[in-house]
Design an enzyme around this catalytic site. Structure first.
Site, PDB file in Angstrom:
ATOM      1  N   SER A 143      -7.279 -23.867  38.283  1.00  0.00           N
ATOM      2  CA  SER A 143      -6.467 -24.668  37.770  1.00  0.00           C
ATOM      3  C   SER A 143      -5.455 -25.090  38.645  1.00  0.00           C
ATOM      4  O   SER A 143      -5.365 -24.440  39.871  1.00  0.00           O
ATOM      5  CB  SER A 143      -5.559 -23.902  36.675  1.00  0.00           C
ATOM      6  OG  SER A 143      -4.323 -24.884  36.236  1.00  0.00           O
ATOM      7  N   TYR A 156      -1.234 -16.585  33.282  1.00  0.00           N
ATOM      8  CA  TYR A 156      -2.269 -17.841  33.557  1.00  0.00           C
ATOM      9  C   TYR A 156      -2.067 -17.921  35.240  1.00  0.00           C
ATOM     10  O   TYR A 156      -3.247 -17.888  35.839  1.00  0.00           O
ATOM     11  CB  TYR A 156      -1.794 -18.929  33.079  1.00  0.00           C
ATOM     12  CG  TYR A 156      -2.814 -19.996  32.764  1.00  0.00           C
ATOM     13  CD1 TYR A 156      -3.989 -19.955  32.033  1.00  0.00           C
ATOM     14  CD2 TYR A 156      -2.275 -21.253  33.774  1.00  0.00           C
ATOM     15  CE1 TYR A 156      -4.870 -20.964  32.195  1.00  0.00           C
ATOM     16  CE2 TYR A 156      -3.680 -22.208  33.668  1.00  0.00           C
ATOM     17  CZ  TYR A 156      -5.072 -21.999  32.917  1.00  0.00           C
ATOM     18  OH  TYR A 156      -5.756 -23.056  33.010  1.00  0.00           O
ATOM     19  N   LYS A 160      -5.156 -17.187  37.809  1.00  0.00           N
ATOM     20  CA  LYS A 160      -5.788 -18.467  38.531  1.00  0.00           C
ATOM     21  C   LYS A 160      -5.683 -18.485  39.873  1.00  0.00           C
ATOM     22  O   LYS A 160      -6.509 -18.813  40.557  1.00  0.00           O
ATOM     23  CB  LYS A 160      -5.244 -19.922  37.905  1.00  0.00           C
ATOM     24  CG  LYS A 160      -5.531 -20.003  36.418  1.00  0.00           C
ATOM     25  CD  LYS A 160      -6.939 -20.067  36.137  1.00  0.00           C
ATOM     26  CE  LYS A 160      -7.404 -20.269  34.774  1.00  0.00           C
ATOM     27  NZ  LYS A 160      -8.715 -20.353  34.439  1.00  0.00           N
TER      28      LYS A 160
HETATM   29  N1  LIG Z   1      -7.555 -28.210  29.617  1.00  0.00           N
HETATM   30  C1  LIG Z   1      -6.752 -28.138  30.847  1.00  0.00           C
HETATM   31  O1  LIG Z   1      -5.794 -28.730  31.043  1.00  0.00           O
HETATM   32  C2  LIG Z   1      -7.134 -27.048  32.061  1.00  0.00           C
HETATM   33  C3  LIG Z   1      -6.470 -27.263  33.306  1.00  0.00           C
HETATM   34  C4  LIG Z   1      -6.781 -26.445  34.268  1.00  0.00           C
HETATM   35  C5  LIG Z   1      -7.664 -25.382  34.051  1.00  0.00           C
HETATM   36  N2  LIG Z   1      -8.297 -25.073  32.914  1.00  0.00           N
HETATM   37  C6  LIG Z   1      -9.232 -24.214  32.925  1.00  0.00           C
HETATM   38  O2  LIG Z   1     -10.509 -24.773  32.009  1.00  0.00           O
HETATM   39  C7  LIG Z   1     -11.080 -23.730  31.399  1.00  0.00           C
HETATM   40  C8  LIG Z   1     -11.641 -24.200  29.988  1.00  0.00           C
HETATM   41  O3  LIG Z   1     -10.722 -24.250  29.295  1.00  0.00           O
HETATM   42  P1  LIG Z   1     -10.545 -25.544  28.450  1.00  0.00           P
HETATM   43  O4  LIG Z   1      -9.388 -26.081  28.651  1.00  0.00           O
HETATM   44  O5  LIG Z   1     -11.850 -26.307  28.172  1.00  0.00           O
HETATM   45  O6  LIG Z   1     -10.169 -24.997  26.913  1.00  0.00           O
HETATM   46  P2  LIG Z   1     -10.946 -24.669  25.737  1.00  0.00           P
HETATM   47  O7  LIG Z   1     -10.358 -23.576  24.837  1.00  0.00           O
HETATM   48  O8  LIG Z   1     -11.248 -26.049  25.005  1.00  0.00           O
HETATM   49  O9  LIG Z   1     -12.508 -24.008  26.041  1.00  0.00           O
HETATM   50  C9  LIG Z   1     -12.705 -22.774  26.594  1.00  0.00           C
HETATM   51  C10 LIG Z   1     -13.749 -22.096  25.737  1.00  0.00           C
HETATM   52  O10 LIG Z   1     -13.725 -20.742  26.268  1.00  0.00           O
HETATM   53  C11 LIG Z   1     -14.468 -19.807  25.369  1.00  0.00           C
HETATM   54  N3  LIG Z   1     -13.661 -18.500  25.632  1.00  0.00           N
HETATM   55  C12 LIG Z   1     -12.653 -17.958  25.324  1.00  0.00           C
HETATM   56  N4  LIG Z   1     -12.674 -16.657  25.776  1.00  0.00           N
HETATM   57  C13 LIG Z   1     -13.938 -16.624  26.032  1.00  0.00           C
HETATM   58  C14 LIG Z   1     -14.430 -15.105  26.281  1.00  0.00           C
HETATM   59  N5  LIG Z   1     -13.794 -14.122  26.521  1.00  0.00           N
HETATM   60  N6  LIG Z   1     -15.960 -15.229  26.757  1.00  0.00           N
HETATM   61  C15 LIG Z   1     -16.335 -16.420  26.721  1.00  0.00           C
HETATM   62  N7  LIG Z   1     -16.054 -17.641  26.141  1.00  0.00           N
HETATM   63  C16 LIG Z   1     -14.776 -17.797  25.922  1.00  0.00           C
HETATM   64  C17 LIG Z   1     -13.414 -20.505  24.059  1.00  0.00           C
HETATM   65  O11 LIG Z   1     -14.256 -20.118  22.838  1.00  0.00           O
HETATM   66  C18 LIG Z   1     -13.763 -22.075  24.501  1.00  0.00           C
HETATM   67  O12 LIG Z   1     -14.969 -22.467  23.839  1.00  0.00           O
HETATM   68  C19 LIG Z   1     -10.272 -22.448  31.425  1.00  0.00           C
HETATM   69  O13 LIG Z   1     -10.606 -21.551  32.564  1.00  0.00           O
HETATM   70  C20 LIG Z   1      -8.886 -23.003  31.777  1.00  0.00           C
HETATM   71  O14 LIG Z   1      -8.014 -22.240  32.343  1.00  0.00           O
HETATM   72  C21 LIG Z   1      -8.093 -26.239  31.893  1.00  0.00           C
END
Ligand SMILES: NC(=O)c1ccc[n+]([C@@H]2O[C@H](COP(=O)([O-])OP(=O)(O)OC[C@H]3O[C@@H](n4cnc5c(N)ncnc54)[C@H](O)[C@@H]3O)[C@@H](O)[C@H]2O)c1
Length: 277
Positions: A143, A156, A160
């Site tokens: 992130s 977080y 990260k």
């Molecule tokens: N959305 C943002 O703005 C953003 C920005 C930077 C980084 N991220 C990172 O992107 C990645 C995906 O997140 P997202 O934003 O798409 O969120 P999201 O919640 O839409 O998707 C995350 C998915 O991970 C699954 N999950 C949660 N815990 C789990 C586990 N223990 N084992 C397997 N699967 C699991 C959830 O069921 C979900 O389907 C994460 O690592 C998040 O930190 C997101």
């Protein structure tokens, strides 16, 4: 025909948000897919939908925090497709709050999913990727919080930043071996997803932050646009994937404060929402 045709991708956190965007893009490129998530109903529905469209896809319900379940994910991919070309360690969760008020269980959940999950992916899959003796690539989702620190987001930010450090270490180690396995670390800003559903609000201060993050994520980059950038970076074997640029002044001032040995001053990184899309 796409150069990706027939290659095998394993994607964790595949059922929603960024993971789902990667899945959709990969399916469109003709990759064979192993989709993994803890959310069994959403995962199975997505897999069935892809199969209905003629994609080769397999669902594996697995908790990335559990090393045995991640090994099971690898074994399933090998049993079904004979190997793996792309691994996306993407699953992640959110926790806001003052770092001293976040419970031990909440800290452990964050460390388990966001950090141990990536460690488990590397430990289970990298030996396989090396043994295959052909090009392969690992993408770890960190992130922009992996590069700059913010108040009220300690678990977080900590996890990260650790994923960024782990990815750099992996990159150095694979380069030392002259391996055909590449690494990228994905450091996005806001992307439309359901991640705030995983947040447990601990007090008034982080309730405000939760609302702020929630609205910027709702208005964030689309997972489809992000996936296109990620696959382009993999094609170019680019380590740093920084889809949002607005936070670079904050990163610059963090680095300068380290070099100058001055105390850090938090600056809220401001996004131009149109530029982020
Ligand atoms: N959305 C943002 O703005 C953003 C920005 C930077 C980084 N991220 C990172 O992107 C990645 C995906 O997140 P997202 O934003 O798409 O969120 P999201 O919640 O839409 O998707 C995350 C998915 O991970 C699954 N999950 C949660 N815990 C789990 C586990 N223990 N084992 C397997 N699967 C699991 C959830 O069921 C979900 O389907 C994460 O690592 C998040 O930190 C997101």
């Amino acid at each position: 025909m796409s150069s990706e045709q027939g290659r095998v991708a394993v994607i964790t956190g595949a059922a929603s948000g960024i993971g789902r965007g990667l899945v959709e893009y990969a399916a469109g490129q003709g990759l064979r897919l192993v989709l993994s998530d803890v959310d069994a109903p959403r995962l199975r529905a997505l897999c069935a939908e892809l199969q209905g469209r003629g994609a080769e896809a397999l669902a594996c319900v697995a908790d990335v925090a559990d090393p045995a379940q991640v090994e099971g994910l690898r074994d399933l991919a090998v049993a079904r497709y004979g190997g793996v070309d792309l691994l996306f360690n993407n699953a992640g969760v959110m926790q806001t709050g003052h770092c001293w008020e976040i419970s031990t269980a909440q800290w452990q959940r964050m460390l388990g999913v966001n950090l141990q999950g990536v460690i488990n992916g590397i430990r289970s899959f990298v030996p396989l990727l090396l043994a295959q003796g052909r090009p392969a690539h690992v993408v770890n989702t960190a992130s922009l919080a992996g590069l700059v620190s913010s108040p009220l987001m300690a678990p977080y930010t900590v996890t990260k930043q650790a994923v960024v450090a782990l990815s750099e270490t992996l990159h150095y180690e694979l380069a030392m071996l002259g391996a055909q396995v590449g690494v990228s670390v994905l450091c996005p800003g806001p992307v439309t997803s359901a991640i705030m559903d995983s947040n447990c609000i601990t007090g008034a201060a982080d309730a405000q932050l939760d609302a702020l993050l929630g609205s910027s994520i709702r208005e964030g980059m689309s997972p489809q646009a992000l996936a296109e950038l990620v696959f382009a970076a993999v094609e170019e074997k680019r380590f740093w994937i920084l889809p949002h640029k607005f936070f670079k002044p904050a990163l610059q001032s963090r680095l300068q404060s380290i070099l100058d040995e001055t105390n850090p001053i938090f600056q809220m990184a401001q996004e131009d929402s149109h530029a982020a899309r």
